[in-house]
Write a protein that holds these residues in place. Structure first.
Motif, PDB file in Angstrom:
ATOM      1  N   GLY A  94       0.852  -1.307   0.152  1.00 30.80           N
ATOM      2  CA  GLY A  94      -0.127   0.019  -0.127  1.00 30.80           C
ATOM      3  C   GLY A  94       0.895   1.196   0.131  1.00 30.80           C
ATOM      4  N   THR A  95       0.436   2.164   0.860  1.00 35.64           N
ATOM      5  CA  THR A  95       1.471   3.235   0.992  1.00 35.64           C
ATOM      6  C   THR A  95       2.645   3.004   1.718  1.00 35.64           C
ATOM      7  N   LEU A  96       2.997   1.907   2.516  1.00 33.26           N
ATOM      8  CA  LEU A  96       3.959   1.685   3.270  1.00 33.26           C
ATOM      9  C   LEU A  96       5.239   1.219   2.613  1.00 33.26           C
ATOM     10  N   ARG A  97       6.579   1.713   2.774  1.00 34.75           N
ATOM     11  CA  ARG A  97       7.637   1.489   2.206  1.00 34.75           C
ATOM     12  C   ARG A  97       8.620   1.328   3.411  1.00 34.75           C
ATOM     13  N   ARG A  98       9.483   0.111   3.156  1.00 30.82           N
ATOM     14  CA  ARG A  98      10.352  -0.334   4.227  1.00 30.82           C
ATOM     15  C   ARG A  98      11.720  -0.652   3.537  1.00 30.82           C
ATOM     16  N   SER A  99      12.710  -0.157   4.116  1.00 28.77           N
ATOM     17  CA  SER A  99      14.112  -0.413   3.715  1.00 28.77           C
ATOM     18  C   SER A  99      14.626  -1.706   4.033  1.00 28.77           C
ATOM     19  N   TYR A 100      15.707  -2.369   3.541  1.00 30.59           N
ATOM     20  CA  TYR A 100      16.477  -3.380   4.298  1.00 30.59           C
ATOM     21  C   TYR A 100      16.984  -3.254   5.746  1.00 30.59           C
ATOM     22  N   ARG A 101      17.382  -1.912   5.886  1.00 28.87           N
ATOM     23  CA  ARG A 101      17.763  -1.995   7.457  1.00 28.87           C
ATOM     24  C   ARG A 101      16.761  -1.946   8.012  1.00 28.87           C
ATOM     25  N   GLU A 102      15.439  -1.334   7.797  1.00 27.76           N
ATOM     26  CA  GLU A 102      14.203  -1.586   8.711  1.00 27.76           C
ATOM     27  C   GLU A 102      13.897  -3.009   8.553  1.00 27.76           C
ATOM     28  N   PHE A 103      13.753  -3.465   7.423  1.00 26.95           N
ATOM     29  CA  PHE A 103      13.478  -5.118   7.399  1.00 26.95           C
ATOM     30  C   PHE A 103      14.259  -6.024   8.300  1.00 26.95           C
ATOM     31  N   TYR A 104      15.420  -5.692   8.304  1.00 27.69           N
ATOM     32  CA  TYR A 104      16.332  -6.702   9.065  1.00 27.69           C
ATOM     33  C   TYR A 104      16.463  -6.240  10.483  1.00 27.69           C
ATOM     34  N   ALA A 105      15.949  -5.059  11.022  1.00 26.91           N
ATOM     35  CA  ALA A 105      15.944  -4.641  12.356  1.00 26.91           C
ATOM     36  C   ALA A 105      14.638  -5.238  12.776  1.00 26.91           C
ATOM     37  N   ARG A 106      13.519  -5.158  12.002  1.00 24.25           N
ATOM     38  CA  ARG A 106      12.423  -5.701  12.486  1.00 24.25           C
ATOM     39  C   ARG A 106      12.264  -7.297  12.558  1.00 24.25           C
ATOM     40  N   ALA A 107      13.059  -7.908  11.667  1.00 29.74           N
ATOM     41  CA  ALA A 107      13.048  -9.409  11.951  1.00 29.74           C
ATOM     42  C   ALA A 107      13.811 -10.021  13.203  1.00 29.74           C
ATOM     43  N   PHE A 128       4.104  -6.637  20.393  1.00 30.13           N
ATOM     44  CA  PHE A 128       4.950  -7.594  20.618  1.00 30.13           C
ATOM     45  C   PHE A 128       6.345  -7.337  20.071  1.00 30.13           C
ATOM     46  N   ILE A 129       6.669  -7.008  18.841  1.00 29.62           N
ATOM     47  CA  ILE A 129       7.861  -6.981  18.354  1.00 29.62           C
ATOM     48  C   ILE A 129       8.659  -5.692  18.883  1.00 29.62           C
ATOM     49  N   ALA A 130       7.886  -4.733  19.517  1.00 26.89           N
ATOM     50  CA  ALA A 130       8.415  -3.527  20.179  1.00 26.89           C
ATOM     51  C   ALA A 130       9.199  -4.055  21.398  1.00 26.89           C
ATOM     52  N   GLN A 131       8.827  -5.103  21.875  1.00 22.16           N
ATOM     53  CA  GLN A 131       9.670  -5.454  23.123  1.00 22.16           C
ATOM     54  C   GLN A 131      10.732  -6.184  22.586  1.00 22.16           C
ATOM     55  N   GLY A 132      11.112  -6.525  21.494  1.00 20.46           N
ATOM     56  CA  GLY A 132      12.395  -7.098  20.957  1.00 20.46           C
ATOM     57  C   GLY A 132      13.266  -6.119  20.597  1.00 20.46           C
ATOM     58  N   ASP A 133      14.594  -6.755  20.582  1.00 21.42           N
ATOM     59  CA  ASP A 133      15.770  -5.792  20.479  1.00 21.42           C
ATOM     60  C   ASP A 133      16.267  -5.701  19.028  1.00 21.42           C
ATOM     61  N   PRO A 134      16.236  -4.701  18.325  1.00 23.32           N
ATOM     62  CA  PRO A 134      16.755  -4.561  16.995  1.00 23.32           C
ATOM     63  C   PRO A 134      18.132  -4.892  16.633  1.00 23.32           C
ATOM     64  N   THR A 135      18.864  -5.067  17.532  1.00 26.47           N
ATOM     65  CA  THR A 135      20.190  -5.596  17.398  1.00 26.47           C
ATOM     66  C   THR A 135      20.410  -6.971  18.084  1.00 26.47           C
ATOM     67  N   TYR A 136      19.252  -7.773  18.222  1.00 22.54           N
ATOM     68  CA  TYR A 136      19.483  -9.319  18.739  1.00 22.54           C
ATOM     69  C   TYR A 136      20.368  -9.918  17.976  1.00 22.54           C
ATOM     70  N   ALA A 137      21.334 -10.515  18.559  1.00 32.67           N
ATOM     71  CA  ALA A 137      22.472 -11.565  18.043  1.00 32.67           C
ATOM     72  C   ALA A 137      21.638 -12.698  17.704  1.00 32.67           C
ATOM     73  N   TRP A 138      20.970 -12.779  16.544  1.00 35.01           N
ATOM     74  CA  TRP A 138      20.202 -14.003  16.174  1.00 35.01           C
ATOM     75  C   TRP A 138      21.163 -15.215  15.924  1.00 35.01           C
TER      76      TRP A 138
END
Length: 542
Positions: free
Chosen positions: A42-55, A167-177
């Motif tokens: 839709g109107t949403l655009r997400r970069s790879y930086r954002e995609f990776y951080a959210r995952a 839920f994902i706001a509780q997570g760490d965007p720098t999490y060492a997966w």
């Protein structure tokens, strides 16, 4: 195994060996192309930086809830950014992602949740009603997370204890997966589509997902930054592994909640879509759209289709409309497509009808598949390469499933003789290309003669009024079985039973012609596969 000089003091270690997994594809894309658009919705655009951080946020939040190696996270989602994030975030904490078919009923969903021992369920608000019913039937009591997609404008209550964004706001965007402990570890669980009425839990591993994902890139000749339109359900064989493939080449995912002609044409025109996948029903939707819904294509669009062989008339119409159709073949058990109709330049000079016949063949193995053959299932020897001798299509290699979850008997049966038995009947042509003739259970045996339902359907599709055709066996006292055809007509057209019968007699041997023709809506799965087990029941009452 005896050691050679090349084995002595040359051992695996972290510097020279890492488990294969598709998870690193996203990490690399985010590092190399952090600002490139990864997702459009839709109107949403997400970069790879954002995609990776959210995952990573998702993985971290799941880990905080105790999800670890071998724990199942089920998802009932449309083709949305959250579904893409789940394909990375769930296995990043070593969990196993179970994407559920959004068109299943509550009883089957409940069975799947119980069979998978689902610990957490993520559910799109559009499907909350059926999930609520399923949870009431299920033995397991998972944590339920609501997903409120802003592109969904319909009704649907929240049934969980927390919303996805919270839920994902509780997570760490720098999490060492976490890498998998072993590349043989499960990454996803997929239930067969139910065309046979007997769903099984198909287990994928990290190694196979990595290889099929890169195999897609090679097979589809994807250059850097492709634009991929999501017309194929992501729940189906994990979207044929394309949620991982697109990261390999830092492409753009264009999400689409529903497959409708106006939305598809708008997306292709506005975002300059380069690739899309889908069953023949997607092609029919594009071709049969009213003129006011169509838009000129910005370039030739690559369309990859599987399921039943596309009728010659449909392939010709797609080419005229500006789509280059490549026919793939596979099953849930081989991560989606593992066979491709690799096109030869010389075939492009053939007359259109001959080109269409070439395109209707399933083809040759992916580079990621080690073995593909047509064998006699009794002797396990290859059939004659004459394009006529029938056998069973079989595969072997690293992109064949780990097996069926909690179903040792079916797993052993499917791998008997060191090959995966597809259950599909086909022939091998002299040039090494396979062609399906039918599912083993769909061959019609009439008066001792084998009739390919695909051959009869292809003839019916060539009639100008036929939009969809499916042929099954109807029990017959005299012949044992006889062909029964179910027909959907194109809008604004007409055809009679006699007219279609005469059409078939002009193009087929008389014993192959349907003795019964039924005009009715043909039942299909959400991925466009015709449910012949339902048609066989319907045929009994004709």
């Amino acid at each position: 195994m005896a050691k050679t000089p090349y084995d002595i003091d040359l051992d695996r270690n972290p510097a020279n060996y890492q488990p294969l997994t598709p998870l690193g594809f996203l990490e690399r894309a985010a590092a190399v192309f952090p600002n490139h658009t990864a997702i459009i919705h839709g109107t949403l655009r997400r970069s790879y930086r954002e995609f990776y951080a959210r995952a990573r946020r998702l993985a971290s939040a799941l880990a905080k809830r105790g999800i670890g190696r071998g724990d199942t996270v089920s998802a009932l989602l449309a083709n949305t950014p959250a579904t893409l994030e789940c394909h990375y975030g769930v296995p990043m904490c070593q969990g196993v992602l179970n994407t559920l078919n959004t068109r299943l009923d509550a009883a089957i969903i409940a069975f799947s949740l119980d069979h998978a021992d689902a610990r957490i369920v993520i559910v799109d608000r559009e499907f909350s009603k059926v999930m609520k019913e399923a949870l009431a039937l299920a033995r397991v009591k998972p944590l339920v997370i609501d997903y409120d997609d802003k592109e969904f404008t319909g009704a649907g209550e929240r049934i969980g204890t927390i919303e996805y964004e919270e839920f994902i706001a509780q997570g760490d965007p720098t999490y060492a997966w976490k890498m998998p402990d072993d590349e043989w570890d499960a990454i996803t669980l997929n239930y067969t589509s139910g065309t046979t009425g007997d769903p099984k839990g198909v287990v994928y591993h990290h190694r196979g997902a990595h290889l099929l994902a890169t195999g897609n890139v090679v097979t589809c000749a994807m250059g850097k930054h492709p634009v991929y339109l999501w017309t194929l359900p992501m729940f189906h064989c994990n979207g044929w592994c394309f949620p991982w493939s697109i990261s390999v080449v830092a492409g753009t995912h264009v999400c689409l909640r529903a497959v409708r002609a106006p939305a598809m044409y708008d997306a292709i025109a506005n975002h300059k879509v380069t690739h899309l996948c889908g069953a023949p029903i997607v092609m029919a939707t594009l071709l049969n759209a009213p003129a006011n819904e169509k838009k000129p294509l910005p370039h030739v669009v690559e369309f990859f289709t599987a399921a039943a062989p596309p009728p010659e008339a449909v392939l010709a119409a797609m080419k005229e409309a500006g789509f280059n159709v490549t026919h793939l073949y596979g099953l849930t058990e081989c991560y989606g497509p593992a066979v491709v109709n690799d096109w030869h330049d010389a075939w492009g000079t053939l007359p259109p009808a001959e080109q269409a016949m070439k395109k209707a063949r399933q083809g040759v193995r992916y580079g990621a598949l080690e073995g593909l053959d047509v064998l006699d299932p009794d002797t396990m020897t290859p059939v004659a390469r004459d394009g006529e001798t029938l056998g069973e299509v079989m595969m072997r290699g690293n992109v064949v499933m780990k097996g069926y979850l909690k179903n040792k008997a079916s797993t052993e049966k499917s791998f008997a003789g060191g090959w995966f038995h597809t259950g599909d009947l086909g022939v091998m042509h002299a040039d090494g290309y396979i062609q399906l003739k039918d599912r083993s259970k769909d061959i019609i045996i009439s008066g001792g003669e084998n009739i390919s339902s695909i051959e009869v359907e292809d003839t019916l599709y060539k009639h100008p009024a036929v939009a969809a055709a499916a042929v099954v066996a109807k029990p017959d006292d005299k012949w044992g079985e006889t062909p029964c055809a179910f027909i959907e007509l194109k809008p604004g057209t007409t055809a009679t039973t006699d007219e279609l019968a005469q059409w078939c007699r002009k193009h087929l041997a008389s014993y192959k012609c349907p003795r019964y023709v039924v005009f009715a809506e043909i039942p299909k799965t959400s991925t466009g596969k015709i449910q012949k087990f339902k048609l066989r029941e319907m045929a009994k009452g004709v």
